[in-house]
Write a protein that holds these residues in place. Sequence first.
Motif, PDB file in Angstrom:
ATOM      1  N   GLY A  13       0.801  -1.209   0.000  1.00 34.51           N
ATOM      2  CA  GLY A  13       0.000   0.000   0.000  1.00 34.51           C
ATOM      3  C   GLY A  13       0.834   1.257   0.000  1.00 34.51           C
ATOM      4  N   LEU A  86       0.895  -2.866  18.442  1.00 33.99           N
ATOM      5  CA  LEU A  86      -0.384  -2.802  17.727  1.00 33.99           C
ATOM      6  C   LEU A  86      -1.550  -2.939  18.692  1.00 33.99           C
ATOM      7  CD1 LEU A  86       0.336  -4.862  14.490  1.00 33.99           C
ATOM      8  CD2 LEU A  86      -0.426  -2.479  14.580  1.00 33.99           C
ATOM      9  N   GLN A  89      -2.016   0.306  20.280  1.00 31.81           N
ATOM     10  CA  GLN A  89      -2.619   1.262  19.356  1.00 31.81           C
ATOM     11  C   GLN A  89      -4.117   0.982  19.237  1.00 31.81           C
ATOM     12  OE1 GLN A  89      -0.950   1.181  15.457  1.00 31.81           O
ATOM     13  NE2 GLN A  89      -1.608   3.249  14.948  1.00 31.81           N
ATOM     14  N   HIS A  90      -4.432  -0.285  19.220  1.00 33.07           N
ATOM     15  CA  HIS A  90      -5.826  -0.722  19.202  1.00 33.07           C
ATOM     16  C   HIS A  90      -6.562  -0.120  20.404  1.00 33.07           C
ATOM     17  CE1 HIS A  90      -8.851  -4.188  18.705  1.00 33.07           C
ATOM     18  NE2 HIS A  90      -8.718  -3.675  17.492  1.00 33.07           N
ATOM     19  N   ILE A  93      -7.098   3.695  19.999  1.00 32.06           N
ATOM     20  CA  ILE A  93      -8.243   4.024  19.136  1.00 32.06           C
ATOM     21  C   ILE A  93      -9.532   3.884  19.930  1.00 32.06           C
ATOM     22  CG2 ILE A  93      -9.492   3.449  17.021  1.00 32.06           C
ATOM     23  CD1 ILE A  93      -6.827   4.341  16.235  1.00 32.06           C
ATOM     24  N   GLN A  96     -10.002   6.894  21.832  1.00 31.58           N
ATOM     25  CA  GLN A  96     -10.459   8.004  20.984  1.00 31.58           C
ATOM     26  C   GLN A  96     -11.954   7.854  20.720  1.00 31.58           C
ATOM     27  OE1 GLN A  96      -8.099   8.490  17.456  1.00 31.58           O
ATOM     28  NE2 GLN A  96      -6.190   8.668  18.567  1.00 31.58           N
ATOM     29  N   ILE A  97     -12.395   6.643  20.514  1.00 31.23           N
ATOM     30  CA  ILE A  97     -13.829   6.402  20.310  1.00 31.23           C
ATOM     31  C   ILE A  97     -14.597   6.899  21.536  1.00 31.23           C
ATOM     32  CG2 ILE A  97     -15.559   4.563  20.208  1.00 31.23           C
ATOM     33  CD1 ILE A  97     -13.673   3.070  18.281  1.00 31.23           C
ATOM     34  N   VAL A 100     -14.783  10.725  21.530  1.00 28.15           N
ATOM     35  CA  VAL A 100     -15.777  11.292  20.611  1.00 28.15           C
ATOM     36  C   VAL A 100     -17.181  11.061  21.142  1.00 28.15           C
ATOM     37  CG1 VAL A 100     -16.724  11.194  18.279  1.00 28.15           C
ATOM     38  CG2 VAL A 100     -14.265  11.088  18.623  1.00 28.15           C
ATOM     39  N   HIS A 124       0.568  11.449  20.710  1.00 34.77           N
ATOM     40  CA  HIS A 124       1.481  10.639  19.916  1.00 34.77           C
ATOM     41  C   HIS A 124       2.955  10.899  20.180  1.00 34.77           C
ATOM     42  CE1 HIS A 124      -1.877   9.185  17.792  1.00 34.77           C
ATOM     43  NE2 HIS A 124      -2.121  10.275  17.130  1.00 34.77           N
TER      44      HIS A 124
ATOM     45  N   ASP B  57      -5.048  12.119  11.807  1.00 30.71           N
ATOM     46  CA  ASP B  57      -4.542  10.794  12.161  1.00 30.71           C
ATOM     47  C   ASP B  57      -4.876   9.748  11.097  1.00 30.71           C
ATOM     48  OD1 ASP B  57      -4.798  10.793  15.820  1.00 30.71           O
ATOM     49  OD2 ASP B  57      -3.348  11.660  14.423  1.00 30.71           O
ATOM     50  N   HIS B  82     -17.406  10.470  12.383  1.00 28.90           N
ATOM     51  CA  HIS B  82     -16.068  10.242  12.954  1.00 28.90           C
ATOM     52  C   HIS B  82     -16.032   8.913  13.698  1.00 28.90           C
ATOM     53  CE1 HIS B  82     -13.911  13.877  12.043  1.00 28.90           C
ATOM     54  NE2 HIS B  82     -14.907  14.622  12.469  1.00 28.90           N
ATOM     55  N   LEU B  83     -17.096   8.619  14.411  1.00 28.70           N
ATOM     56  CA  LEU B  83     -17.150   7.351  15.138  1.00 28.70           C
ATOM     57  C   LEU B  83     -17.063   6.176  14.175  1.00 28.70           C
ATOM     58  CD1 LEU B  83     -19.802   7.762  17.986  1.00 28.70           C
ATOM     59  CD2 LEU B  83     -17.332   7.454  18.189  1.00 28.70           C
ATOM     60  N   LEU B  86     -13.505   5.889  13.061  1.00 31.13           N
ATOM     61  CA  LEU B  86     -12.664   5.338  14.127  1.00 31.13           C
ATOM     62  C   LEU B  86     -12.899   3.836  14.267  1.00 31.13           C
ATOM     63  CD1 LEU B  86     -12.808   8.086  16.882  1.00 31.13           C
ATOM     64  CD2 LEU B  86     -10.735   7.207  15.786  1.00 31.13           C
ATOM     65  N   THR B  87     -14.132   3.440  14.156  1.00 29.47           N
ATOM     66  CA  THR B  87     -14.432   2.009  14.256  1.00 29.47           C
ATOM     67  C   THR B  87     -13.756   1.234  13.137  1.00 29.47           C
ATOM     68  OG1 THR B  87     -16.572   2.541  15.275  1.00 29.47           O
ATOM     69  CG2 THR B  87     -16.314   0.330  14.361  1.00 29.47           C
ATOM     70  N   GLN B  89     -11.060   2.188  11.602  1.00 30.68           N
ATOM     71  CA  GLN B  89      -9.627   2.194  11.882  1.00 30.68           C
ATOM     72  C   GLN B  89      -9.294   1.136  12.924  1.00 30.68           C
ATOM     73  OE1 GLN B  89      -8.195   5.916  13.292  1.00 30.68           O
ATOM     74  NE2 GLN B  89      -6.090   5.534  12.658  1.00 30.68           N
ATOM     75  N   HIS B  90     -10.158   1.015  13.880  1.00 28.45           N
ATOM     76  CA  HIS B  90     -10.037  -0.018  14.901  1.00 28.45           C
ATOM     77  C   HIS B  90      -9.965  -1.384  14.239  1.00 28.45           C
ATOM     78  CE1 HIS B  90     -11.495  -1.706  18.931  1.00 28.45           C
ATOM     79  NE2 HIS B  90     -10.513  -0.900  19.253  1.00 28.45           N
ATOM     80  N   ILE B  93      -6.599  -1.921  12.394  1.00 33.90           N
ATOM     81  CA  ILE B  93      -5.507  -2.311  13.300  1.00 33.90           C
ATOM     82  C   ILE B  93      -5.622  -3.798  13.601  1.00 33.90           C
ATOM     83  CG2 ILE B  93      -4.443  -1.937  15.537  1.00 33.90           C
ATOM     84  CD1 ILE B  93      -4.179   0.526  13.990  1.00 33.90           C
ATOM     85  N   ALA B  94      -6.837  -4.257  13.813  1.00 32.90           N
ATOM     86  CA  ALA B  94      -7.037  -5.685  14.075  1.00 32.90           C
ATOM     87  C   ALA B  94      -6.540  -6.514  12.900  1.00 32.90           C
ATOM     88  CB  ALA B  94      -8.523  -5.961  14.348  1.00 32.90           C
ATOM     89  N   HIS B 124      -3.458   2.883   3.062  1.00 34.39           N
ATOM     90  CA  HIS B 124      -3.948   4.164   3.542  1.00 34.39           C
ATOM     91  C   HIS B 124      -4.373   5.120   2.448  1.00 34.39           C
ATOM     92  CE1 HIS B 124      -2.866   3.000   7.455  1.00 34.39           C
ATOM     93  NE2 HIS B 124      -1.586   3.120   7.306  1.00 34.39           N
TER      94      HIS B 124
END
Lengths: 252, 252
Positions: A13, A86, A89-90, A93, A96-97, A100, A124, B57, B82-83, B86-87, B89-90, B93-94, B124
């Motif tokens: 990517g 990771l 980082q998980h 996030i 962050q959820i 929000v 960060h 981010d 946004h939620l 973020l979900t 993005q969550h 990461i998984a 990305h």
Amino acid sequence: MEWSIQEIAKLAGTTSRTLRHYDEIGLLQPLRIGPNGYRYYGEVELRTLQRIMLLRDLGMALDAIGRVIASDLEEREALAMHLTLLTEQHDRIAQQIAGVQHTLQALEGKEELMAETMFEGFDHAEYRDEVEQRWGAKAAAASEAWWSGLSDANRHSWQAQVETLNADWRAAFEAGEKPSGTVGQALAQRHVAWLRSVPGTPMQSAGAAKSYIEGLGELYVCDERFAANYGGAEGAAFVRDALAEHVRGGLA
Amino acid sequence: MEWSIQEIAKLAGTTSRTLRHYDEIGLLQPLRIGPNGYRYYGEVELRTLQRIMLLRDLGMALDAIGRVIASDLEEREALAMHLTLLTEQHDRIAQQIAGVQHTLQALEGKEELMAETMFEGFDHAEYRDEVEQRWGAKAAAASEAWWSGLSDANRHSWQAQVETLNADWRAAFEAGEKPSGTVGQALAQRHVAWLRSVPGTPMQSAGAAKSYIEGLGELYVCDERFAANYGGAEGAAFVRDALAEHVRGGLA
DNA sequence: GCTTGACCTTGACGTAACGTCAAGCTTTAC
DNA sequence: GTAAAGCTTGACGTTACGTCAAGGTCAAGC
């Protein structure tokens, strides 16, 4: 199996421009250059690229990533550490959820807006530094593991050498020497020379050595077994600071 | 409540330099400038900063972020989006976690290394573009909701105006005109002028307008009710392409 | 009131990490 | 053979700040 630059870029990517840049700076070199001048990458390079992308996504600078990649951590252990990062980082996030959702609740009048809650998981810069330091400490721990594998006779020989150095560190600290002073820096130089003589320490490149030594300094302070060598946490901090000062001046 | 630049920077895990930069480029302006020349930020700016940090981010460029922030989406709905991001993005990461675990398994000889599996969750660039387009489409949908709220009499008046434009679009398409041709571009200009006359469309800034118009073009193609205005999906694609070409040349 | 250190400003140069483009050779498909 | 895709090197440009200089403001302590 081999991949051309575009193939590996597509897989990861990213772009061929990025990969050429990484080759230029020595971060990721191709497996070989074909007779046509083309770059070809193999499985090892693919795995290295994965690690680079992971750390880059954490916001880490490329030169720092280079130090991490060059560290003498066995690959499986390094990947285990990537998993840890990771997972964290998980978690971030998820924070962050929650932040929000908190803002949404406040907008609906169900809660009062709390600025600190809004931005949980957003920090960060400190995390980046922490990752690099942890990597250094991990590599240091792996390197110190070599010590416990020594035979008794060899350990005794190294022990005498180390004990002299440790005693000199303790004497300097008790004499009120400064980490950046003449005595402290001479001891730091001796310490580094000793480290160079230990098999398996990542001292081949200045970057890797710097990271290793800094991580080692932190290990001395945080781990009581090492701190005891220097008369306790304060003595260990003295050693750490002297070493840090020494590597700040560049390594030969 | 008010915050100084350093206070808000600390809350958000960023720097005052970043915030000054955002002020300079018009992305996030302070609530007020004190008599001392200092910047002070309020709760609205705090919430906007949260959204900026979230999108940044995700790797989104600042000018694109500016367009998203300027879009006419109600704040709660924007935060809900946004939620969603973020979900996702969550989830990504998984996927990365799974990819690293796959590499580990391959190293232990339990699996054969699959390059595609290694890099799942790493893409990305496409995601960035997609986010911006989705935002545009969401804003467009919110704007079109205005239409259904019109009274019958008003709808009739606008209907006549729109119907003429739609008929001209259909005629142009059937005549084999090109989206970038003279007729197509003249129609696009009429269409944009009409959009400007519709209350609530985000046409105040060139950036927001561009995003809106592009999202609208996609909506015309994807939603059969709109496509029917232009003779079907192919006619709608003609309109979309003409509008896209028009906004590519910049908006007055 | 004075001093010092923290805080803030503007202006401007520098940096990191590529993006973009030009020119030209190589490979692939028809 | 031709055209398009793929790759190279070289070099300039862009984005998003980081860093520094110079200087005004604020707050705490003496």
